[in-house]
Design an enzyme around this catalytic site. Sequence first.
Site, PDB file in Angstrom:
ATOM      1  N   GLU A   1      -2.150  -9.149  -3.238  1.00 28.25           N
ATOM      2  CA  GLU A   1      -3.597  -9.248  -3.434  1.00 28.25           C
ATOM      3  C   GLU A   1      -3.977  -8.914  -4.880  1.00 28.25           C
ATOM      4  O   GLU A   1      -4.908  -9.516  -5.430  1.00 28.25           O
ATOM      5  CB  GLU A   1      -4.327  -8.332  -2.440  1.00 28.25           C
ATOM      6  CG  GLU A   1      -4.289  -8.889  -1.019  1.00 28.25           C
ATOM      7  CD  GLU A   1      -4.952  -7.992   0.008  1.00 28.25           C
ATOM      8  OE1 GLU A   1      -5.872  -8.445   0.694  1.00 28.25           O
ATOM      9  OE2 GLU A   1      -4.533  -6.816   0.125  1.00 28.25           O
TER      10      GLU A   1
ATOM     11  N   GLU B   1       0.735  -7.758   6.547  1.00 28.19           N
ATOM     12  CA  GLU B   1      -0.105  -6.775   7.248  1.00 28.19           C
ATOM     13  C   GLU B   1      -0.170  -6.983   8.754  1.00 28.19           C
ATOM     14  O   GLU B   1      -0.324  -6.027   9.524  1.00 28.19           O
ATOM     15  CB  GLU B   1      -1.529  -6.798   6.672  1.00 28.19           C
ATOM     16  CG  GLU B   1      -1.672  -6.144   5.308  1.00 28.19           C
ATOM     17  CD  GLU B   1      -1.397  -7.106   4.163  1.00 28.19           C
ATOM     18  OE1 GLU B   1      -1.721  -6.769   3.019  1.00 28.19           O
ATOM     19  OE2 GLU B   1      -0.861  -8.218   4.414  1.00 28.19           O
TER      20      GLU B   1
ATOM     21  N   ALA C   1       0.834  -1.198   0.000  1.00 29.91           N
ATOM     22  CA  ALA C   1       0.000   0.000   0.000  1.00 29.91           C
ATOM     23  C   ALA C   1       0.871   1.251   0.000  1.00 29.91           C
ATOM     24  O   ALA C   1       2.071   1.194   0.275  1.00 29.91           O
ATOM     25  CB  ALA C   1      -0.904  -0.007   1.228  1.00 29.91           C
TER      26      ALA C   1
END
Length: 689
Positions: A105, A125, A63
């Site tokens: 992902e 994560e 991210a």
Amino acid sequence: MSPVVSLKSHDAIGIVTIDSPPVNALSAAVRGGILECVHQAIADPSIQAIVLTCAGRTFIAGADITEFGKPPKKPTLDEVLTAIESSPKPVIAAIHGTALGGGLEVTLACHFRVADKSSKLGLPEVKLGLLPGAGGTQRLPRAVGPELAVKMIIGGDPIGANEALQNGLIEEVVEEALSGGEAFARKLLADRRPLRRLRDDDTKLAAARSDRSIFTGAVAAITKKVRGLEAPFVAADAIGYALDLPFEQGLKKERELFLQLMSSDQSKALRYAFFAEREAAKIAGVETGTKPRSVEGVAIIGAGTMGGGIAMSFANAGIPVTLVETGKDQLDRGFGIIRKNYEATAARGGIPADAPAKRMTLITGAVGLENIGQADLIVEAVFETMTIKKEVFGQLDKIAKSGAILATNTSFLDINEIAKETKRPQDVVGMHFFSPANVMKLCEIVRTKSSAPDTLVTAVSLARKIGKVPVIVGVCDGFVGNRMLMARQRQASQLLFDGALPQQVDAALTKFGMPMGPFAMGDLAGLDIGWRSRQDRGIKSEIEDALCEAGRFGQKTGKGFFRYENGSRAPLPDPEVEKLIDQTLKRLGRKRRTISDEEILERTTYAMINEGARILEEGIAARASDIDVVWLYGYGWPVYRGGPMYYADHVGLKTIAARLSDYAREASDPSLEPAPLLKQLADQNAKFT
């Protein structure tokens, strides 16, 4: 078309390339660009297959951390993944470098994946107190099965390309990602191979659905060493939904759990720690772009516990090192311990079986300081005595080549004084490693009043290269970590005089999340060390002195504050210690009172925080977050509490200042009076971090 994502057609293959340096993070611009290009490729009748790839040194590494904690921007990652997965044309992820978090992902939403042999794929994560929030807990079990999914998601560590291939996460290991992805796409088209959408493929869930122990056993194995963290267990629940619910319902549940964790105190603390570590690499007062000096040769002076561990740290990173001692016997003893440590690690599976021999070849032994003449970095790790260290640095000044960095591993001593023994104080710096140096990640880089900017940059750069977390600190007694530790130890010792027992103090701090209490830590280090130091300085510590006079030196004698049975390191309460404490207090005319766990925790941790405030006032640390990094990586402060200064902000500085004032009055201890900076921030309703 997006400036960071482009679509080019190569015959029947549409190449979607993400080019958003440095790590192709999934920013709003990248997400929007992927969505736009995928829609264009689907709509273009000349394109029959789509290859998703990245420019630069890595695939999507995760991210965009600058978006953490901010309102989400459109398009969401879920929208992007739905578009990829729903494509009527095959979408192939061509992976190189790292595909982590949201990056993995994205690949899981593609119909097929190929990767070059150096690739790493993972969902880390959990290390930020989160779980994969864009289908990772639902698609990965379908790709590799629940057992490996548990290991990757709850453990948080990535796997390599070969393991990914063996477990069906990728279809091929290729020499080069883009050309390999394109070749795979052409083969797909030629073979008319049907699309594989993970959302529709429950094949690898069947065994665990019929035998739940496959899943629960994997969870139990990976969580047995988890202490105090919430995210691993919540992530396990999310993976369980892949077994129990249809895909869409599982996605919905995953999202609910992700948002729950995102707002949790633990995740906020873990994300703070993530940014704090990166901030610590910035050196206050040194211009950006200052280049490190070239370091090709490293010498370590002293083959004892610290010197040997430091040498191992360099060898572990593939850097040749010369280990210097005053005599052959000391050198042979040091080499024997290093070899034994490597072999023990290999026996546990921590390193490959052939690693000990390979790493030992990187360490060269030498007798005499004359052997350091060509080293670019010299780390002194001799006895913690100012006289000896000054003598060593005086000799180094005569022998070391011009421009060599002269570093000392001192834990407490004044490095400005040590630097005066040389004619090149600009080249002198502290590199304070923590024991065992080959394991512990922290390295306090101690800047003197004369340390040159490129000296500091080189020390930081090298520390990172050998896998350490460097933090710049200033010169004072104990620097940052040990100075605060001494404040805690003073309160822990005083609590024994007030009525607490060692096991109660240690239990309060281990319950808080510390890996070890102060008295078990003293036993591990050896109580005789502090005893002899106090004797040299004419200082008394009645209870500890009484223990040492009774021959209780800690683990090495099987008894200290605790007793240790049959070589075990497990501390056991000892009635003899309680008796000794009672006798000492009676002799001093003191009476024991009931001490609450709350008082123990507040007096020990708040005293540390107070010392941290003084450290900031004096400029010994540039940032409160630097203090937190020291304690997270050097002393085992529970990461889910963010560090002592972050924890102080969480409790509230008004509360801490008030409680310190109360304890200072009740214990007649002026050291507990709130530091001026703490008072100031408390009065302003401000924070350290």
